[in-house]
Design a protein around this motif. Structure first.
Motif, mmCIF file in Angstrom:
data_model
loop_
_atom_site.group_PDB
_atom_site.id
_atom_site.type_symbol
_atom_site.label_atom_id
_atom_site.label_comp_id
_atom_site.label_asym_id
_atom_site.label_seq_id
_atom_site.Cartn_x
_atom_site.Cartn_y
_atom_site.Cartn_z
ATOM 1 N N THR A 79 0.813 -1.210 0.000
ATOM 2 C CA THR A 79 0.000 0.000 0.000
ATOM 3 C C THR A 79 0.852 1.269 0.000
ATOM 4 N N LEU A 80 1.972 1.245 0.719
ATOM 5 C CA LEU A 80 2.856 2.427 0.721
ATOM 6 C C LEU A 80 3.457 2.661 -0.661
ATOM 7 N N ALA A 81 3.761 1.594 -1.379
ATOM 8 C CA ALA A 81 4.279 1.743 -2.743
ATOM 9 C C ALA A 81 3.246 2.421 -3.642
ATOM 10 N N MET A 82 1.986 2.016 -3.513
ATOM 11 C CA MET A 82 0.928 2.643 -4.307
ATOM 12 C C MET A 82 0.789 4.127 -3.982
ATOM 13 N N LEU A 83 0.849 4.459 -2.699
ATOM 14 C CA LEU A 83 0.675 5.855 -2.300
ATOM 15 C C LEU A 83 1.866 6.716 -2.707
ATOM 16 N N THR A 84 3.045 6.140 -2.790
ATOM 17 C CA THR A 84 4.208 6.886 -3.265
ATOM 18 C C THR A 84 4.013 7.315 -4.717
ATOM 19 N N VAL A 85 3.505 6.410 -5.532
ATOM 20 C CA VAL A 85 3.213 6.753 -6.930
ATOM 21 C C VAL A 85 2.089 7.797 -6.994
ATOM 22 N N ALA A 86 1.073 7.657 -6.141
ATOM 23 C CA ALA A 86 -0.026 8.621 -6.104
ATOM 24 C C ALA A 86 0.478 10.009 -5.751
#
Length: 394
Positions: free
Chosen positions: A372-379
């Motif tokens: 989830t943190l990886a997704m939010l970094t891209v966001a």
């Protein structure tokens, strides 16, 4: 419409109820995932399909809802969608096996597709631009409250009357919400049915939003925000009902009471966006989500609850800002722009929510937080790029 008009208050309440019904129907199964695993003898990843098939079919249906709304109108389509979805939720509660359950949940998601994009388009057309963000924030607040009541209600009721009765009762509540919606919502003043527009018209409208604007950054952000949010809540139940926490079904359901923070956060984010700008509020919301996820890594229940609360606040604030940005950036064919945003938003939920099962099975909670943190970094990268693009265009 402006805030001084009684029609504004009626429209806001009606669309609040539509958001409430949509999210309570869609997410009432989320606290039941461990229950489904036991009842049907399936894995966590398979159990998560009860939510994923609904969100994915909803995402696809949204593309068809936009053209239908151009022909038949906003108000009537939303009412029909809420009515059908409520009945399908009641039917899912008496499904004899897992396959029938998934079919009914997929159909429910497809009928719910008639609500989100059309509701956002109604607001963009009927509310004065200077007050749109506040109205959109209230609509998202309805989403938050619906998600909270759906999850808590089904979680708590399941312990006392079983999951089948819990789903049936949720469907009955949302039937009442559908009736209240049609009574309250004023008829559109700035929309005229446009008849058969043809496939070429719709394809051109979608292509313009995808390739000739900054909207794809908004779409990507929405998909990643929703994907991260749903993944955390999908697998938190498996973590907290197992040792050393050993939550009961009621305790797990009550965890979703943190959604109340989302109700206030979405409304506040809408107001702040009108005052200080979306380009500032959106990154702040994403940082809040990331902070909350990091806090869930602890073994302390109070800290985990604080972390999930921050995740919820950040998510609903970010979603309110991003969804409001669609109406401002789309100069024409706003229904098509909204449908693309929600297609990405719910596809993110469906795909990431199920993919999270692999991370859970392989690495348990550290795998979920890393994913989830990886997704939010891209966001965050997409949000910062969008803010810079809008600043240069100003």
């Amino acid at each position: 419409m402006t805030r001084a008009m009684p029609e504004y208050r009626r429209a806001s309440l009606a669309l609040f109820l539509s958001g409430f019904a949509t999210f309570s129907l869609l997410y009432c199964v989320q606290p039941l995932l461990p229950v489904f695993s036991d009842a049907f003898g399936i894995t966590p990843a398979s159990s998560s399909l009860s939510l994923s098939v609904s969100t994915i079919s909803l995402a696809i249906a949204i593309l068809f809802a936009a053209p239908l709304a151009e022909r038949f109108g906003r108000r009537e389509l939303i009412f029909a969608a809420l009515l059908a979805s409520s009945v399908l939720n009641i039917a899912a509660g008496i499904a004899p096996d897992w396959t029938v359950m998934l079919v009914l949940r997929a159909l429910e998601g497809a009928t719910l597709g008639g609500v989100p994009a059309v509701a956002m388009t109604y607001l963009a057309e009927e509310i004065e631009p200077a007050e749109l963000a506040a109205a959109m924030g209230l609509y998202i607040a309805g989403n938050a409250l619906g998600g909270m009541i759906g999850r808590i209600g089904c979680g708590v009721l399941t312990e006392y009357v079983g999951w089948r009765a819990a789903m049936g009762l949720m469907g009955a509540v949302d039937l009442a919400a559908a009736v209240a919606f049609i009574v309250l919502l004023p008829r559109s003043r700035h929309f005229l049915p446009r008849g058969r527009l043809g496939a070429r018209y719709h394809m051109t409208a979608w292509a313009n939003h995808l390739f000739r604007s900054a909207l794809p950054a908004v779409y990507l952000t929405g998909a990643l925000l929703m994907g991260a949010f749903v993944t955390i809540f999908n697998y938190a139940g498996y973590r907290l009902t197992a040792p050393p926490f050993d939550f009961s079904q009621t305790q797990q359901g009550l965890l979703f009471s943190v959604y109340i923070f989302g109700v206030g956060a979405s409304s506040l984010a809408g107001i702040l966006s009108d005052r200080i700008g979306r380009q500032r509020v959106l990154p702040a919301g994403i940082v809040t989500m990331m902070t909350g996820i990091l806090l869930t890594m602890t073994a302390s229940v109070p800290v985990i609850v604080i972390g999930i609360s921050l995740l919820t606040i950040g998510f609903f604030a970010s979603h309110a800002v991003a969804s409001g940005w669609v109406g401002r950036l789309a100069k024409t064919d706003r229904g098509h722009a909204s449908s693309l945003y929600l297609l990405c938003y719910y596809m993110g939920a469906g795909i990431a929510g199920s993919a999270g099962g692999w991370f859970w099975s392989s690495w348990r909670w550290p795998g979920i937080t890393g994913f989830t943190l990886a997704m939010l970094t891209v966001a965050m990268g997409a949000a910062l790029w969008l803010a810079e693009r809008v600043r240069r265009a100003a």
